[in-house]
Design a protein around this motif. Structure first.
Motif, PDB file in Angstrom:
ATOM      1  N   ALA A  76       0.832  -1.205   0.000  1.00 34.07           N
ATOM      2  CA  ALA A  76       0.000   0.000   0.000  1.00 34.07           C
ATOM      3  C   ALA A  76       0.865   1.254   0.000  1.00 34.07           C
ATOM      4  N   ASN A  77       1.929   1.268   0.793  1.00 36.27           N
ATOM      5  CA  ASN A  77       2.840   2.418   0.815  1.00 36.27           C
ATOM      6  C   ASN A  77       3.519   2.598  -0.535  1.00 36.27           C
ATOM      7  N   LEU A  78       3.931   1.503  -1.144  1.00 35.76           N
ATOM      8  CA  LEU A  78       4.577   1.572  -2.455  1.00 35.76           C
ATOM      9  C   LEU A  78       3.614   2.114  -3.500  1.00 35.76           C
ATOM     10  N   GLU A  79       2.381   1.653  -3.468  1.00 37.03           N
ATOM     11  CA  GLU A  79       1.377   2.125  -4.420  1.00 37.03           C
ATOM     12  C   GLU A  79       1.073   3.601  -4.193  1.00 37.03           C
ATOM     13  N   ALA A  80       1.015   4.025  -2.930  1.00 41.32           N
ATOM     14  CA  ALA A  80       0.782   5.442  -2.628  1.00 41.32           C
ATOM     15  C   ALA A  80       1.944   6.289  -3.146  1.00 41.32           C
ATOM     16  N   ASN A  81       3.159   5.813  -2.994  1.00 35.69           N
ATOM     17  CA  ASN A  81       4.323   6.541  -3.510  1.00 35.69           C
ATOM     18  C   ASN A  81       4.287   6.632  -5.034  1.00 35.69           C
ATOM     19  N   ARG A  82       3.903   5.550  -5.678  1.00 35.80           N
ATOM     20  CA  ARG A  82       3.806   5.569  -7.150  1.00 35.80           C
ATOM     21  C   ARG A  82       2.742   6.559  -7.606  1.00 35.80           C
ATOM     22  N   ALA A  83       1.604   6.557  -6.925  1.00 34.69           N
ATOM     23  CA  ALA A  83       0.534   7.483  -7.284  1.00 34.69           C
ATOM     24  C   ALA A  83       0.986   8.927  -7.084  1.00 34.69           C
ATOM     25  N   GLN A  84       1.703   9.201  -6.009  1.00 34.54           N
ATOM     26  CA  GLN A  84       2.213  10.541  -5.749  1.00 34.54           C
ATOM     27  C   GLN A  84       3.210  10.965  -6.832  1.00 34.54           C
ATOM     28  N   ALA A  91       1.871  17.184 -12.902  1.00 32.26           N
ATOM     29  CA  ALA A  91       1.957  18.610 -12.586  1.00 32.26           C
ATOM     30  C   ALA A  91       3.123  19.257 -13.323  1.00 32.26           C
ATOM     31  N   VAL A  92       4.254  18.551 -13.401  1.00 33.89           N
ATOM     32  CA  VAL A  92       5.418  19.084 -14.119  1.00 33.89           C
ATOM     33  C   VAL A  92       5.098  19.215 -15.605  1.00 33.89           C
TER      34      VAL A  92
END
Length: 99
Positions: A76-84, A91-92
């Motif tokens: 879940a943390n890895l997926e959240a980091n990928r989404a971020q 945005a860039v």
């Protein structure tokens, strides 16, 4: 998980003491030549494995649930980091198109 590991080591240590006693009392044959120490350790491993499998079934299941929970949190943390990262890249790109 640590509790399971310590219990498993305890069973192995107990089996090691019992096997050592059996070998030195002559009930179980000694190893060949200088292999007596290795023979005792291997025999203790062979004896302790099925004992641990049966005796520690409940503790193994609890440890398994703990490991699965940790893996799920890491995913879940890895997926959240990928989404971020995807949001940051979008945005860039948008800033680059407007400039």
């Amino acid at each position: 998980m640590l509790r399971y590991t310590l219990m498993r080591l305890g069973i192995f240590a107990g089996c090691l003491v019992v096997v050592w006693g059996l070998v030195y009392s002559g009930i179980v044959p000694r190893g060949l030549g200088d292999s007596n120490g290795i023979w005792i350790v291997l025999l203790a491993l062979v004896v302790s494995a099925p004992i641990s499998f049966v005796v520690l079934r409940g503790e193994r299941d609890r440890a398994s649930v703990e490991v699965v929970g940790r893996v799920d949190r890491m995913k879940a943390n890895l997926e959240a980091n990928r989404a971020q990262e995807d949001l940051d890249e979008d945005a860039v790109r948008k800033q680059g198109q407007t400039s």
